[in-house]
Write an enzyme that holds these catalytic residues in place. Structure first.
Site, PDB file in Angstrom:
ATOM      1  N   LYS A  38     -12.276  -1.917   7.068  1.00 11.66           N
ATOM      2  CA  LYS A  38     -11.505  -2.849   7.896  1.00 11.66           C
ATOM      3  C   LYS A  38     -11.883  -2.720   9.371  1.00 11.66           C
ATOM      4  O   LYS A  38     -12.352  -3.667   9.962  1.00 11.66           O
ATOM      5  CB  LYS A  38     -10.013  -2.647   7.684  1.00 11.66           C
ATOM      6  N   TRP A  88       0.828  -1.212   0.000  1.00 10.92           N
ATOM      7  CA  TRP A  88       0.000   0.000   0.000  1.00 10.92           C
ATOM      8  C   TRP A  88       0.855   1.251   0.000  1.00 10.92           C
ATOM      9  O   TRP A  88       0.522   2.240  -0.649  1.00 10.92           O
ATOM     10  CB  TRP A  88      -0.969  -0.007   1.180  1.00 10.92           C
ATOM     11  N   ASP A 147      -1.494   6.479   6.563  1.00 11.49           N
ATOM     12  CA  ASP A 147      -2.559   5.601   6.081  1.00 11.49           C
ATOM     13  C   ASP A 147      -2.850   4.623   7.219  1.00 11.49           C
ATOM     14  O   ASP A 147      -2.048   3.745   7.518  1.00 11.49           O
ATOM     15  CB  ASP A 147      -2.064   4.854   4.833  1.00 11.49           C
TER      16      ASP A 147
HETATM   17  C1  LIG Z   1      -7.280  -1.764   2.136  1.00 14.02           C
HETATM   18  C2  LIG Z   1      -6.198  -0.735   2.209  1.00 14.02           C
HETATM   19  C3  LIG Z   1      -6.125   0.327   1.297  1.00 14.02           C
HETATM   20  C4  LIG Z   1      -7.049   0.463   0.100  1.00 14.02           C
HETATM   21  O1  LIG Z   1      -8.300   0.743   0.462  1.00 14.02           O
HETATM   22  P1  LIG Z   1      -9.461   0.974  -0.629  1.00 14.02           P
HETATM   23  O2  LIG Z   1     -10.516   1.523   0.245  1.00 14.02           O
HETATM   24  O3  LIG Z   1      -9.759  -0.349  -1.226  1.00 14.02           O
HETATM   25  O4  LIG Z   1      -8.950   1.954  -1.610  1.00 14.02           O
HETATM   26  C5  LIG Z   1      -5.142   1.260   1.468  1.00 14.02           C
HETATM   27  N1  LIG Z   1      -4.255   1.170   2.482  1.00 14.02           N
HETATM   28  C6  LIG Z   1      -4.287   0.152   3.371  1.00 14.02           C
HETATM   29  C7  LIG Z   1      -3.290   0.101   4.464  1.00 14.02           C
HETATM   30  C8  LIG Z   1      -5.260  -0.826   3.252  1.00 14.02           C
HETATM   31  O5  LIG Z   1      -5.292  -1.839   4.135  1.00 14.02           O
END
Ligand SMILES: *Cc1c(COP(=O)(O)O)cnc(C)c1O
Length: 375
Positions: free
Chosen positions: A211, A118, A187
């Site tokens: 999540k 990511w 993030d």
């Molecule tokens: C799942 C995830 C993303 C991407 O998320 P989307 O909502 O599918 O764009 C980005 N960063 C991390 C750390 C993730 O776990």
């Protein structure tokens, strides 16, 4: 009545109490009380005679839901008034572009610490907007740990420093966040609200909801007001953080139902005793599974080094491909869902987000030990 309709109705009736042990990486488990509450209110929300998804986003009833979600997040994460809480769409992935679009000024460099797939993606988007630099990376070690070999001394003039606090795919997680001399952006898509953190270390925190916060469709952004003021102005309206800040995230139609679900998840966190209790729970949950790995005499091997182990995504391998397949098959038969590792890492992964119950983790650990003994 016999036939499809009869079968279908009865089949559903039979299965309403079935809940899988859901270890999906995202979208992921949602607390059962939250689903039940949403079910109860689905057709008639608070005597409006409408579902939340049928309400006008300008109605008093919806606005209450919207503001309640913001208030709860502020309370649970201890977010000071010097920060805005925003609701966006486009997932964590759109943030990868919006951040440099808004904050990578000409002549400045954006610094990235790469700790997994990511963060690589976040970096890739920034390259389109200006100068970037990889301050540190653990790619050569197949992202088994969080990089530590960097100095914050020489980034003083940078636009910002970007980190990924939990690496969903590799199963690693930051323990302590850097004290950055430039705006720190994180993030937190896969570990927001997993433990108490000091929001003031960050200028911007973002997280897709699917999540740890509820269903997909809404992305939470927590942004420091004085950092927001430094944003570029020549940015399309819907891609500018200011648009959301100036309109309480109601410039256009927000994902109302997802925000409603988010508000229920936050109520649930509060009822659990807040983030502190959630954290204790998460530590116990992960311990069950890491113990099963560590006590397996090498049958299971953790992908992450011990100092970087994630409490949210536990990645491990078995001795060979054949046993991995067998493990996943038998796990599935027992309602353990979502245990296959990401295709780029292989092996297995158990995602133990906030909503995954302790019993599920204990049951998985027991199954892992039993499987090891039989094979
Ligand atoms: C799942 C995830 C993303 C991407 O998320 P989307 O909502 O599918 O764009 C980005 N960063 C991390 C750390 C993730 O776990």
């Amino acid at each position: 009545m016999v036939g499809y309709e009869y079968y279908f109705t009865n089949k559903i009736k039979e299965d309403t109490t079935l809940r899988a042990y859901n270890f999906n990486a995202g979208p992921a488990a949602v607390p059962l009380p939250v689903l039940e509450q949403a079910q109860k209110e689905l057709v008639n929300f608070k005597n409006t005679g409408m579902s939340v998804m049928e309400l006008s986003h300008r109605s008093k009833e919806y606005e209450e839901v919207h503001n309640r979600a913001i208030t709860l997040l502020r309370e649970l994460m201890n977010i000071p008034d010097t920060y805005e809480v925003l609701f966006l769409q486009g997932g964590g992935s759109l943030q990868f572009s919006m951040i440099p679009m808004n904050f990578l000024q000409e002549g400045k460099t954006a610094h990235y610490i790469l700790s997994g797939a990511w963060s690589e993606k976040a970096l890739k988007e920034a390259k389109d907007f200006g100068e970037t630099r990889v301050l540190a990376s653990s790619k050569d070690a197949n992202y088994t740990h969080i990089p530590t070999d960097y100095s914050l001394e020489d980034i003083k003039d940078g636009a910002y420093l970007h980190i990924t606090t939990n690496n969903t795919i590799y199963g690693t997680q930051w323990n302590e966040y850097p004290t950055s001399p430039i705006p720190l952006i994180a993030d937190m898509s896969s570990d927001i609200l997993f433990k108490e953190i000091d929001v003031e270390k960050f200028s911007l925190i973002y997280a897709g909801a699917q999540k740890n916060l509820g269903p997909s469709g809404v992305t939470v952004v927590i942004i420091k007001k004085d950092f927001l003021e430094t944003a570029r102005t020549n940015v399309p309206t819907m891609l500018s953080y200011s648009t959301y800040a100036e309109n309480n995230s109601l410039y256009n139609t927000p994902p109302t139902f997802a925000i409603y679900m988010l508000s229920l998840v936050l109520e649930w966190v509060k009822e659990q005793g807040g983030v502190k209790s959630i954290q204790k729970n998460n530590e116990e949950k992960a311990k069950y599974i890491y113990d099963a790995i560590d006590n397996s005499e090498g049958f299971y091997k953790a992908h992450a080094t011990e100092d970087s182990r994630s409490l949210m995504n536990i990645t491990f391998t078995l001795p060979n491909e054949e046993l991995t397949k067998k493990f996943l098959q038998e796990a599935k038969e027992r309602q353990f869902i979502g245990l296959a590792g990401h295709r780029s890492v292989g092996g297995c992964r158990a995602s133990t987000y906030n909503a995954v119950p302790k019993e599920a983790c204990e049951a998985l650990a027991n199954f892992m030990t039993e499987f090891k003994n039989q094979n």
